[in-house]
Scaffold this motif. Structure first.
Motif, PDB file in Angstrom:
ATOM      1  N   VAL A   1       0.873  -1.182   0.000  1.00  0.00           N
ATOM      2  CA  VAL A   1       0.000   0.000   0.000  1.00  0.00           C
ATOM      3  C   VAL A   1       0.905   1.225   0.000  1.00  0.00           C
ATOM      4  N   ASN A   2       0.906   1.931  -1.119  1.00  0.00           N
ATOM      5  CA  ASN A   2       1.693   3.160  -1.250  1.00  0.00           C
ATOM      6  C   ASN A   2       0.873   4.305  -0.674  1.00  0.00           C
TER       7      ASN A   2
ATOM      8  N   ILE B   1      -1.327  -4.268  -5.284  1.00  0.00           N
ATOM      9  CA  ILE B   1      -0.749  -2.949  -5.019  1.00  0.00           C
ATOM     10  C   ILE B   1      -1.887  -1.935  -5.005  1.00  0.00           C
ATOM     11  N   VAL B   2      -1.930  -1.142  -3.935  1.00  0.00           N
ATOM     12  CA  VAL B   2      -2.910  -0.042  -3.862  1.00  0.00           C
ATOM     13  C   VAL B   2      -2.134   1.255  -3.664  1.00  0.00           C
ATOM     14  N   ASN B   3      -2.396   2.213  -4.528  1.00  0.00           N
ATOM     15  CA  ASN B   3      -1.722   3.507  -4.467  1.00  0.00           C
ATOM     16  C   ASN B   3      -2.698   4.579  -3.996  1.00  0.00           C
ATOM     17  N   LEU B   4      -2.247   5.384  -3.034  1.00  0.00           N
ATOM     18  CA  LEU B   4      -3.096   6.472  -2.543  1.00  0.00           C
ATOM     19  C   LEU B   4      -2.942   7.691  -3.441  1.00  0.00           C
ATOM     20  N   SER B   5      -3.985   7.952  -4.216  1.00  0.00           N
ATOM     21  CA  SER B   5      -4.081   9.218  -4.946  1.00  0.00           C
ATOM     22  C   SER B   5      -4.843  10.170  -4.031  1.00  0.00           C
ATOM     23  N   SER B   6      -5.619  11.053  -4.597  1.00  0.00           N
ATOM     24  CA  SER B   6      -6.453  11.981  -3.819  1.00  0.00           C
ATOM     25  C   SER B   6      -7.497  12.556  -4.758  1.00  0.00           C
TER      26      SER B   6
ATOM     27  N   ARG C   1      -0.344  -9.767 -16.015  1.00  0.00           N
ATOM     28  CA  ARG C   1      -0.067 -11.135 -16.488  1.00  0.00           C
ATOM     29  C   ARG C   1       0.565 -12.007 -15.403  1.00  0.00           C
ATOM     30  N   TYR C   2       1.057 -11.360 -14.352  1.00  0.00           N
ATOM     31  CA  TYR C   2       1.640 -12.114 -13.220  1.00  0.00           C
ATOM     32  C   TYR C   2       0.657 -12.224 -12.053  1.00  0.00           C
ATOM     33  N   ASN C   3      -0.617 -12.008 -12.348  1.00  0.00           N
ATOM     34  CA  ASN C   3      -1.648 -12.137 -11.302  1.00  0.00           C
ATOM     35  C   ASN C   3      -1.468 -11.081 -10.206  1.00  0.00           C
ATOM     36  N   ILE C   4      -1.096  -9.885 -10.641  1.00  0.00           N
ATOM     37  CA  ILE C   4      -0.920  -8.772  -9.704  1.00  0.00           C
ATOM     38  C   ILE C   4      -1.945  -7.690 -10.056  1.00  0.00           C
ATOM     39  N   ASN C   5      -2.761  -7.326  -9.078  1.00  0.00           N
ATOM     40  CA  ASN C   5      -3.769  -6.269  -9.268  1.00  0.00           C
ATOM     41  C   ASN C   5      -3.203  -4.947  -8.783  1.00  0.00           C
ATOM     42  N   VAL C   6      -3.412  -3.906  -9.562  1.00  0.00           N
ATOM     43  CA  VAL C   6      -2.914  -2.584  -9.165  1.00  0.00           C
ATOM     44  C   VAL C   6      -4.054  -1.579  -9.289  1.00  0.00           C
ATOM     45  N   ASN C   7      -4.386  -0.959  -8.178  1.00  0.00           N
ATOM     46  CA  ASN C   7      -5.512  -0.010  -8.158  1.00  0.00           C
ATOM     47  C   ASN C   7      -5.142   1.237  -7.352  1.00  0.00           C
ATOM     48  N   ALA C   8      -5.940   2.279  -7.556  1.00  0.00           N
ATOM     49  CA  ALA C   8      -5.714   3.521  -6.802  1.00  0.00           C
ATOM     50  C   ALA C   8      -6.976   3.897  -6.046  1.00  0.00           C
ATOM     51  N   ILE C   9      -6.760   4.596  -4.936  1.00  0.00           N
ATOM     52  CA  ILE C   9      -7.869   5.146  -4.163  1.00  0.00           C
ATOM     53  C   ILE C   9      -7.690   6.652  -4.127  1.00  0.00           C
ATOM     54  N   ALA C  10      -8.775   7.366  -4.373  1.00  0.00           N
ATOM     55  CA  ALA C  10      -8.720   8.827  -4.329  1.00  0.00           C
ATOM     56  C   ALA C  10      -9.632   9.306  -3.197  1.00  0.00           C
ATOM     57  N   PRO C  11      -9.063   9.489  -2.004  1.00  0.00           N
ATOM     58  CA  PRO C  11      -9.908   9.946  -0.885  1.00  0.00           C
ATOM     59  C   PRO C  11     -10.250  11.426  -1.020  1.00  0.00           C
TER      60      PRO C  11
END
Ligand SMILES: NC(=O)c1ccc[n+]([C@@H]2O[C@H](COP(=O)([O-])OP(=O)(O)OC[C@H]3O[C@@H](n4cnc5c(N)ncnc54)[C@H](O)[C@@H]3O)[C@@H](O)[C@H]2O)c1
Length: 247
Positions: free
Chosen positions: A87-88, A136-141, A173-183
């Motif tokens: 979690v970034n 992987i979850v990245n904190l945007s805003s 392709r490596y079964n890795i999910n990457v998403n962002a959250i914008a609070p």
């Protein structure tokens, strides 16, 4: 348990949203690496988790420093045997109009809020690719849509969305999910210490369908969903946790 025996690294988890997130992940069975530039905060949070029966380790890391980030991910794998969740979250803002913003004000915010996330994803994904599993979850805003007085922060947080979508393509392709959250506005020390907090809050409530300020648990619960296998067909997504406010 929704993330049982998963190993999670959450940056900036010595307080605020990151702190609530490591507690939530631990409650759901994860082993957590509590990492922050503020070592005292990280140690306190890790001790709180251990006192409740969870597995946690505290590590001081400045995410703008490539060698520290590489060592952090190595240490997580050495300590817990794998690395499933990143979690970034670490980030900060330094608000002012562009006419007053120095090159340093720009660089400092971009270095932590954007480059730091890139470095963490780079070194964490190495292990996730080997395992053929990762989240992987990245904190945007919400500020990625643009805000007066936040050119450095808004640019970093818009950059986080580009980073998220590129990583989702590279790693899917490596079964890795990457998403962002914008609070939207979440009640933390960072926000409450803002000199114009009350004014910003009033303006926000007038422009938001849900008439309350967000709590750290609102974000932590969304992170938990995105790092659990309940969301395994979701990637490259941006979820606004903002009471319905976008622009
Ligand atoms: N609170 C909000 O309203 C809000 C809204 C939108 C987005 N966000 C984002 O959510 C994230 C967490 O925000 P928060 O409100 O919990 O902030 P916070 O200030 O309470 O916590 C951030 C943590 O990051 C750490 N940190 C700062 N620079 C670091 C570095 N270089 N290396 C490692 N750690 C570092 C700090 O020491 C701190 O403990 C940030 O990315 C922020 O931009 C917050």
């Amino acid at each position: 348990m929704r993330v049982k025996d998963r190993v999670a690294v959450v940056t900036g988890s010595g307080r605020g949203i990151g702190e609530t997130t490591v507690h939530r992940l631990s409650e759901e069975g994860a082993m957590v690496v509590v990492t922050d530039i503020n070592e005292k905060g990280a140690i306190k949070v890790a001790n709180d988790i251990k006192a409740r029966g969870g597995k946690a380790v505290a590590v001081k890391t400045d995410i703008t420093k490539i060698a520290e980030v590489e060592a952090l991910m190595e240490m997580a794998v050495k300590e817990f045997g794998r690395l499933d969740i990143l979690v970034n979250n670490a980030g900060f803002n330094r608000d002012m109009l562009v006419k007053d913003m120095t090159e340093k004000d720009w660089d400092d915010v971009i270095d932590t809020d954007l480059k730091g996330a890139f470095l963490c994803a780079k070194f964490a994904s190495k292990y996730m690719v080997e395992q053929k599993y990762g989240k992987i979850v990245n904190l945007s805003s919400r500020a990625w849509h643009g805000n007066p007085g936040q050119a450095n922060y808004s640019s970093a947080k818009a950059g986080i969305i580009g980073l998220t979508k590129s990583l989702a393509w590279e790693l899917g392709r490596y079964n890795i999910n990457v998403n962002a959250i914008a609070p939207g506005m979440i009640s933390t020390e960072l926000v409450q210490s803002h000199p114009k907090f009350e004014m910003i809050k009033e303006r926000m409530l007038a422009n938001q369908p849900i008439k309350r300020i967000g709590e750290t648990i609102d974000v932590a619960n969304t992170i938990l969903f995105l790092v659990s296998d309940e969301s395994s067909f979701i990637s490259a997504e941006v979820i606004h946790v903002s009471g319905g406010r976008f622009g």
